[in-house]
Structure formats: C-alpha cells, structure tokens
Write a protein that holds these residues in place. Structure first.
Motif, short mmCIF file in Angstrom:
data_model
loop_
_atom_site.label_atom_id
_atom_site.label_comp_id
_atom_site.label_asym_id
_atom_site.label_seq_id
_atom_site.Cartn_x
_atom_site.Cartn_y
_atom_site.Cartn_z
N GLY A 9 68.42 51.70 30.48
CA GLY A 9 68.86 50.66 29.47
C GLY A 9 69.80 49.49 30.11
N GLY A 10 70.72 48.97 29.40
CA GLY A 10 71.79 47.71 30.28
C GLY A 10 70.78 46.66 30.32
N GLY A 11 71.31 45.87 31.39
CA GLY A 11 70.43 44.77 31.55
C GLY A 11 70.62 44.11 32.77
N PHE A 12 70.36 42.82 33.24
CA PHE A 12 70.58 42.31 34.27
C PHE A 12 71.54 40.94 34.38
CE2 PHE A 12 66.64 44.61 34.52
CZ PHE A 12 66.66 45.45 35.65
N CYS A 97 64.01 41.18 30.56
CA CYS A 97 63.62 41.11 31.87
C CYS A 97 62.40 41.64 32.35
CB CYS A 97 64.55 41.56 32.73
SG CYS A 97 64.54 41.45 34.66
N PHE A 98 61.87 42.53 31.76
CA PHE A 98 60.70 43.43 32.11
C PHE A 98 59.67 42.26 31.33
CE2 PHE A 98 57.06 46.05 30.77
CZ PHE A 98 56.77 46.73 32.08
N LEU A 99 59.67 42.13 30.16
CA LEU A 99 58.74 41.12 29.53
C LEU A 99 58.66 39.73 30.38
CD1 LEU A 99 57.04 40.87 26.98
CD2 LEU A 99 58.86 39.66 25.82
N GLN A 100 59.66 39.19 30.66
CA GLN A 100 59.74 38.00 31.44
C GLN A 100 58.95 38.29 32.84
OE1 GLN A 100 63.42 35.96 33.27
NE2 GLN A 100 62.97 34.48 31.25
N PHE A 101 59.00 39.25 33.49
CA PHE A 101 58.39 39.53 34.74
C PHE A 101 56.92 39.64 34.63
CE2 PHE A 101 56.83 42.45 38.06
CZ PHE A 101 57.71 42.26 39.14
N ASP A 175 69.34 37.35 41.74
CA ASP A 175 69.88 35.80 42.37
C ASP A 175 68.73 34.94 42.14
OD1 ASP A 175 71.38 33.94 43.60
OD2 ASP A 175 71.04 34.52 45.75
N ASP A 176 68.54 34.47 40.77
CA ASP A 176 67.34 33.92 40.57
C ASP A 176 67.72 33.26 39.09
OD1 ASP A 176 65.21 32.24 40.66
OD2 ASP A 176 63.92 33.49 41.43
N PHE A 184 63.35 40.04 42.29
CA PHE A 184 63.50 41.19 42.12
C PHE A 184 63.56 42.46 43.45
CE2 PHE A 184 63.19 45.12 39.49
CZ PHE A 184 63.95 44.75 38.40
N LEU A 185 62.89 42.05 44.19
CA LEU A 185 62.64 42.85 45.42
C LEU A 185 63.86 42.85 46.18
CD1 LEU A 185 58.94 42.09 46.70
CD2 LEU A 185 59.94 44.13 45.37
N LYS A 186 64.69 41.82 46.13
CA LYS A 186 66.00 41.74 46.91
C LYS A 186 67.12 42.64 46.31
CE LYS A 186 65.48 36.93 48.33
NZ LYS A 186 64.17 36.65 48.13
N ILE A 187 66.93 43.29 45.31
CA ILE A 187 67.70 44.10 44.76
C ILE A 187 67.31 45.64 44.75
CG2 ILE A 187 68.85 42.57 43.21
CD1 ILE A 187 67.39 44.06 40.82
#
Length: 317
Positions: A9-12, A97-101, A175-176, A184-187
């Motif tokens: 859950g949560g978010g980014f 975020c998942f949908l955007q990705f 950071d985008d 996403f890979l940077k986290i």
C-alpha cells in the motif's frame, strides 16, 4: 536493515524538478503547452487520416496508430505531473505509479515496434512499388499493428510485475517526474547484475531488434535509391522516407541512451530532462515532422479546416 516493500500500500514521492524550484513554473507552462499541442496535432492527424480519401493508405493507417499512441502516452504522464508541479504535494499512489509504469512501458515498446513496421512499409513503397498494394494488404497491415500492440502489452505485464516485486527496503522517493524503469531502479536496495542483464534483454527485444529491422529496411532503400538517376526520383524518396527517419532518430536516440546504459552511471538531472524530451516534446513534434514535408497531409488538413469552418457557418445561419 530488513527488506521491506511498499507493495502492500502507501505510495511514492515523485521529486520531479523540486531540486530546481525556480524552473518549476517555466517547466509547468512548457509542459502544458506541449501537451495541448500533442492533443490537437495528433487528433488532427487521426481525423484527416480517417476522413480524407487520399490518406486511406497503409502509411497513414500506421501514422494514425502512432498518433493515438502518443496521445495515450502523454495523457498517462502529464496530468499527474502538472498536479505535482502546481501543488505542494509530489505524491502518487502505489496503484497510480504501477499503472503509469505499465502504460509507459507498454506504449513505449509498442512505438518501437510500430516504427519498425513503418520502416518495412517504406521499404515496400520504394523497392516494390508495383507489388506494394499486394505486399501491404490491409489485412496484413492490421495484423502487424495488432502484433505490435499485443507484444507491447505482454512485455509490460511481465516487466511491471518483475520490477514492482523487487525489494525497496522502505524507499519510496523517486527522483523523477513519473514512474519509469530507470528512475524506479534507483530505489531498489538489492541491485544485482541479474537486473542489469534483464534490462539489457529488454533493450535488445524492444529497441535493438526493431532498430535492426529499420536499418536493414533503409539499407535496402539506400541501395535502390543509388540506382535512381533523376533528381525528381531522389526528391520523391526523400519525401517518402525523410519524416520517418527523423522520428526514428529522435525516439531511438533518447531511448537507447536511457535504457542501454549502466543505471549506476547515469546522471539524475540529465535523465530527467531527457525523459522530459521523449515523453512530452517528441509526441508533439511527430505530427509536425510528418506534415511539414508532406503535401498530402497539408492538403488534407486544409480540407479539414475548410470543412469545419463551413459547418460552423451553416450552424450559425
């Protein structure tokens, strides 16, 4: 620290350009203008390609799909981006975020394949003009377009599931300005060589293989062009292929830089501005590139404009 995912859950937090707050108002206005340009110009391409009889050809069928794709792609990114630029919060939900990705990868992969299909169409038009109608049969064109969309969709399902299952150790600040693979890979807290191999495999399938088809197609076209002695013939081939080559150069140049470089060596600032270029600016330029040198499209747009004006005059009478 234990491995903790935020997948429950949560978010980014999307930092976007918050490290350069003086640029945010300028960027937000520019993004809004380019977005409106993308919507208007690509919608115009779709309308004239669908309504004008002279544009009922395979090339414009592919261009219609590309314009629709660009509208969907920018719409999946820009509204959320503008909300974050204009408001104090820079957040996005986990589902958002998942949908955007997912959408970004799906449509980006589909565009790679569509550009390869369009290169094959240009090869058939230049090198097999007498058999063009047979080679590029409408049923065959629809199958190639459907295969491009389905291949992109299948890849997006697999990639999204894999990337979002990787451990982030509680990290939720990206950071985008939108959720995409490089940022996403940077986290990811346990970045391994396996992930690098996975990314390179994706790059080969969705970037290098379609690019190979494009290069082979234009290699054969170049051989055919060298046999043309008349300047008029050269000009016709240039008008036929120049627009597509320009779009391919803009799209593949930025995409290869973003996805086929080691993730740890990339610059945050450079990556963000490059992402801004190929996600916001390029989709607005594609219709202009295809119309500036194309008399058929310019004539069809003029016809559409006159038709709209006449309908408005009729309604007011």
């Amino acid at each position: 620290m234990g491995t903790l995912n935020t997948s429950s859950g949560g978010g980014f937090i999307l930092l976007g350009f918050s490290d350069q707050p003086q640029l945010e108002p300028i960027i937000s206005v520019a993004v809004l203008l380019f977005y409106l340009m993308t919507l208007l110009s690509n919608t115009a391409i779709i309308l004239v390609s669908s309504l004008h009889s002279r544009l009922q050809t395979p090339m414009y069928y592919f261009l219609t799909n590309l314009s629709f794709l660009d509208i969907c792609y920018t719409t999946s990114i820009v509204p959320q981006m503008l909300v974050n630029l204009w408001g104090p919060k820079k957040s996005i939900t986990y589902a958002g975020c998942f949908l955007q990705f997912f959408i970004a990868f799906d449509l980006g992969a589909t565009e790679c394949l569509l550009l390869a299909v369009m290169a094959y169409d240009r090869y058939a038009a230049v090198c097999q003009p007498l058999r063009y109608v047979v080679v590029m049969h409408p049923r065959f064109c629809k199958k190639m377009v459907a295969a491009s969309w389905l291949t992109g969709l299948g890849g997006a399902l697999g990639v999204s599931s894999f990337i979002f299952s990787l451990p982030r150790c509680g990290h939720h600040t990206i950071d985008d300005f939108f959720c995409e693979i490089p940022a996403f890979l940077k986290i990811i807290c346990e970045y391994t060589n396996i992930i690098d191999v996975f990314i390179y495999i994706l790059g080969v399938i969705y970037l290098l293989l379609p690019l190979g088809v494009i290069l082979v197609s234009y290699g054969v076209i170049t051989q055919a062009v060298t046999k043309i002695k008349s300047g008029r013939g050269w000009k016709k081939v240039l008008n036929t292929c120049g627009s597509h080559l320009t779009v391919v150069t803009l799209f593949y140049g930025s995409a290869i830089y973003m996805y086929l470089q080691p993730q740890k060596s990339s610059s945050y600032t450079v990556d963000k501005f490059l992402s801004l270029f190929y996600t916001i600016i390029t989709p607005s330029l594609n219709p202009l590139i295809y119309t500036l040198r194309n008399k058929d499209v310019k004539g069809a747009l003029k016809w559409l404009f006159i038709r709209i004006q006449s309908s408005e005059q009729t309604s007011t009478e």
